[in-house]
Design an enzyme around this catalytic site. Structure first.
Site, PDB file in Angstrom:
ATOM      1  N   SER A   1       0.848  -1.197   0.000  1.00  0.00           N
ATOM      2  CA  SER A   1       0.000   0.000   0.000  1.00  0.00           C
ATOM      3  C   SER A   1       0.878   1.239   0.000  1.00  0.00           C
ATOM      4  O   SER A   1       1.991   1.229   0.542  1.00  0.00           O
ATOM      5  CB  SER A   1      -0.899   0.015   1.245  1.00  0.00           C
TER       6      SER A   1
ATOM      7  N   TYR B   1      -1.753   0.832  10.665  1.00  0.00           N
ATOM      8  CA  TYR B   1      -1.864   0.118   9.388  1.00  0.00           C
ATOM      9  C   TYR B   1      -0.660   0.403   8.496  1.00  0.00           C
ATOM     10  O   TYR B   1      -0.064  -0.508   7.909  1.00  0.00           O
ATOM     11  CB  TYR B   1      -3.152   0.557   8.686  1.00  0.00           C
TER      12      TYR B   1
END
Length: 251
Positions: free
Chosen positions: A144, A157
């Site tokens: 990501s 995250y």
């Protein structure tokens, strides 16, 4: 084995209910993949995902897999590879967590880290050895852009994805020259169930767009791809922004 055109014929999706993973599977089935393994927690959703892919003409099997329980990973994934060569492994599992809640709930934060990083290290290494033993194959890892630089709003995250990204890059270097290809995929905001209800970030994309980029990256034997591609430039600028300025940006 890959067909005469070099196109994968078999696919293992780790995270069998992942919307991105299933979008990649659909695209690969349209491009000659005929055998798909969906690895995930046993559930009606997993079986429904398998059924939807069978309607496209592929043979689809499910296998129990839990990122948070690495002990059986070697046995479970070993059985998959024992059934025949796997041309493409897609590591697609992960959780976003709830930053506002998880900062005050360390066990919940640890669950995010264990799912996104520890579970991926376990499964990634096992699949890498299996691919190396068969002498060919690709491992695609869904990272990501959040892993590029920790942001106040999602650093739990983001830090787990940063670890995953570094692991995948190092694994790719370790496997260079063995016939095994590792590709890291860095999407931005993807419109999925996981992001439903969240404010949409600029340059948002879709699972189908990620799948298209994955296919192109595999053809080019890319080692890292960004989705959309312009994020490469955007994140390069953000990565080098002074920390004081970065803190003030509405990210």
């Amino acid at each position: 084995m890959k067909d005469a055109f070099g196109t994968p014929q078999s696919l293992l999706v780790l995270g069998g209910t992942s919307e991105i993973g299933l979008a990649v599977a659909r695209r690969m089935i349209a491009r000659r993949v005929r055998m798909v393994w969906l690895a995930g927690r046993p559930s009606p959703e997993l079986e429904a995902a398998a059924g939807s892919l069978r309607t496209l003409g592929a043979e689809v099997r499910t296998v129990p897999f839990d990122a948070l329980d690495p002990v059986p990973h070697e046995e479970v994934l070993g059985k998959v590879f024992a059934e025949g060569d796997i041309d493409l492994v897609l590591l697609a599992f992960g959780v976003l967590g709830d930053q506002a809640n998880d900062e005050g709930d360390p066990p919940a934060a640890v669950r995010v880290a264990q799912t996104n990083y520890t579970g991926a290290v376990s499964a990634g290494l096992i699949c890498a050895v299996a691919l190396q033993n068969q002498g060919h194959g690709s491992l695609v890892v869904l990272s990501s852009v959040a892993g590029e630089r920790a942001r106040r709003t999602n650093f739990i995250y983001g830090s787990s994805k940063a670890g995953l990204d570094a692991f995948a890059q190092g694994l790719g270097d370790a496997l260079h020259g063995t016939g095994v290809h590792v590709m890291v995929v860095r999407p931005g905001f993807v419109r999925t169930r996981m992001t439903a209800g969240m404010p949409e970030a600029p340059l948002a994309t879709t699972p189908e767009a990620v799948a298209t980029a994955v296919e192109l990256g595999l053809r080019r034997r890319s080692e890292t791809i960004w989705v959309p591609g312009v994020l490469r430039v955007v994140m390069a600028a953000l990565r080098h922004a002074p920390r004081g300025l970065f803190r003030r940006l509405p990210l």
